[in-house]
Design a protein around this motif. Structure first.
Motif, PDB file in Angstrom:
ATOM      1  N   GLU A   1      -0.185   3.152   1.423  1.00 40.81           N
ATOM      2  CA  GLU A   1      -1.624   2.934   1.181  1.00 40.81           C
ATOM      3  C   GLU A   1      -1.857   1.463   1.125  1.00 40.81           C
ATOM      4  O   GLU A   1      -2.765   1.124   1.952  1.00 40.81           O
TER       5      GLU A   1
ATOM      6  N   PHE B   1      -3.765  -0.367   4.542  1.00 33.44           N
ATOM      7  CA  PHE B   1      -4.934  -1.297   4.213  1.00 33.44           C
ATOM      8  C   PHE B   1      -4.611  -2.604   4.921  1.00 33.44           C
ATOM      9  O   PHE B   1      -5.539  -3.259   5.705  1.00 33.44           O
TER      10      PHE B   1
ATOM     11  N   ASP C   1     -10.209   5.877  -0.501  1.00 31.04           N
ATOM     12  CA  ASP C   1     -11.315   5.351  -1.243  1.00 31.04           C
ATOM     13  C   ASP C   1     -12.076   4.176  -0.496  1.00 31.04           C
ATOM     14  O   ASP C   1     -13.344   4.278  -0.581  1.00 31.04           O
ATOM     15  N   SER C   2     -11.145   3.412  -0.049  1.00 29.80           N
ATOM     16  CA  SER C   2     -11.806   2.348   0.717  1.00 29.80           C
ATOM     17  C   SER C   2     -12.759   2.615   1.828  1.00 29.80           C
ATOM     18  O   SER C   2     -14.011   2.087   2.000  1.00 29.80           O
TER      19      SER C   2
ATOM     20  N   ALA D   1     -17.001   2.544   1.764  1.00 30.60           N
ATOM     21  CA  ALA D   1     -17.445   1.456   2.931  1.00 30.60           C
ATOM     22  C   ALA D   1     -18.327   2.272   3.791  1.00 30.60           C
ATOM     23  O   ALA D   1     -19.279   1.745   4.304  1.00 30.60           O
TER      24      ALA D   1
ATOM     25  N   ILE E   1      -6.163   4.577  -2.410  1.00 33.64           N
ATOM     26  CA  ILE E   1      -6.767   3.175  -2.346  1.00 33.64           C
ATOM     27  C   ILE E   1      -7.386   3.229  -0.859  1.00 33.64           C
ATOM     28  O   ILE E   1      -8.453   2.806  -0.459  1.00 33.64           O
TER      29      ILE E   1
ATOM     30  N   ASN F   1      -4.866   4.600   8.248  1.00 31.97           N
ATOM     31  CA  ASN F   1      -4.761   5.586   7.209  1.00 31.97           C
ATOM     32  C   ASN F   1      -4.299   7.019   7.617  1.00 31.97           C
ATOM     33  O   ASN F   1      -3.509   7.346   6.899  1.00 31.97           O
TER      34      ASN F   1
END
Length: 326
Positions: A187, A191, A39-40, A44, A36, A237
């Motif tokens: 994750e 975030f 990937d974010s 982005a 997550i 992250n």
């Protein structure tokens, strides 16, 4: 070639480059989907690259708009935003490698000259008196409110310190094979935690903006907050999904040997950050390991499993030795 011609050409080429690498990166990003947090950040950055492409392809209109905005805000904030956007397409290009690395650097260099330093696009801009408040002005206004209540002071100080933490941990960020128990926790924390920290540190600045200064201050402050949030998520992250599990394993982990099935082998050697990679299957999902030596990579292509020796905790394992069983 005149100065105006150069800036327009630099903008159009940068815009085209941004769109091409973003489109080419989408299949690669979808292929690597699974985390997550990662990937974010990946999507982005692709979105930022697409937006930059659409904006700068319309070179004449964009330069006129930037000069008009600079007339009221000054050139500093716009140069800063351009400097932040500038490396994004180059980083996105590392996913697909569709544009040669040297060409990407040349395009970025031309954009640097045109919009950052010396910033030819902003030559001759006359800055008019503005009611917009700088970050220093906002800090001065917010300081009495923060110091008035010690709990707000403690919370603000802690949040500010937590923004610095990822940069400290960045110096030690080896790749970690996360455990099934820790990966979803890490994750969500990577975030949600930075967004909460940004909220605590930036909200006081929004509260103290006088009504008369809001129209010209809030847009810039919003952009600054969004950019800071993006960088904070990226930093957390790295800290929570790499540095913290690795340090925990080094300090309190026990040495174990685990075997993982090899899912895919990618011999592509054009990637600047990840070449000769192997994707393995773990309990927490696929993990990609990069930059093997040619000899080791050749051995891995002939094997169905990969053996990793290294210290491990409930968070995950740090590889000290990677080998082929038998």
């Amino acid at each position: 070639m005149t100065q105006s011609d150069f800036t327009r050409l630099a903008a159009m080429i940068f815009g085209l480059f941004s769109l091409i690498v973003a489109i080419a990166a989408v299949p690669e990003a979808l292929n690597r989907a699974g985390s997550i947090g990662a990937d974010s950040i990946r999507f982005a950055m692709i979105a930022i690259s697409v937006a930059a492409g659409v904006v700068f392809l319309r070179a004449r209109a964009t330069i006129a708009m930037l000069r008009r905005i600079a007339g009221s805000t000054g050139t500093g904030p716009l140069r800063f935003c351009c400097a932040l956007v500038m490396p994004v397409p180059v980083l996105i290009n590392s996913l697909s490698g569709i544009v040669p690395y040297w060409a990407g650097l040349c395009i970025m260099g031309a954009f640097l000259i045109a919009f950052v330093f010396p910033g030819l696009a902003f030559r001759g801009v006359i800055v008019t008196a503005s009611s917009a408040l700088s970050m220093q002005d906002l800090g001065t206004l917010a300081k009495p409110m923060i110091h008035r209540n010690r709990w707000i002071l403690y919370g603000y100080s802690a949040a500010t310190g937590m923004l610095v933490l990822p940069f400290i941990f960045f110096i030690y960020a080896p790749q970690v094979i996360l455990s099934e128990a820790y990966r979803p926790v890490g994750e969500w924390l990577a975030f949600g935690l930075p967004l909460g920290v940004i909220g605590i540190t930036m909200l006081p600045l929004f509260w103290v903006v006088p009504a008369a200064a809001r129209p010209r201050t809030l847009p810039g402050l919003t952009v600054c907050t969004a950019v800071t949030a993006f960088l904070a998520v990226a930093g957390y992250n790295i800290m929570l999904l790499r540095s913290v599990p690795a340090i925990a394993a080094r300090i309190g982990g026990s040495e174990i040997v685990l075997s993982y099935p090899i899912l895919t082998v990618e011999p592509d050697q054009t990637g600047r950050f990840c070449s000769r990679s192997v994707q393995i299957g773990t309990d927490a999902g696929p993990v990609k390991l990069c930059n093997f030596s040619p000899e080791m990579f050749e051995a891995l292509t002939q094997s169905e499993t990969l053996q990793i020796t290294g210290k491990s905790t409930w968070m995950g394992q740090v590889a000290s030795v990677i080998d082929v069983p038998g």
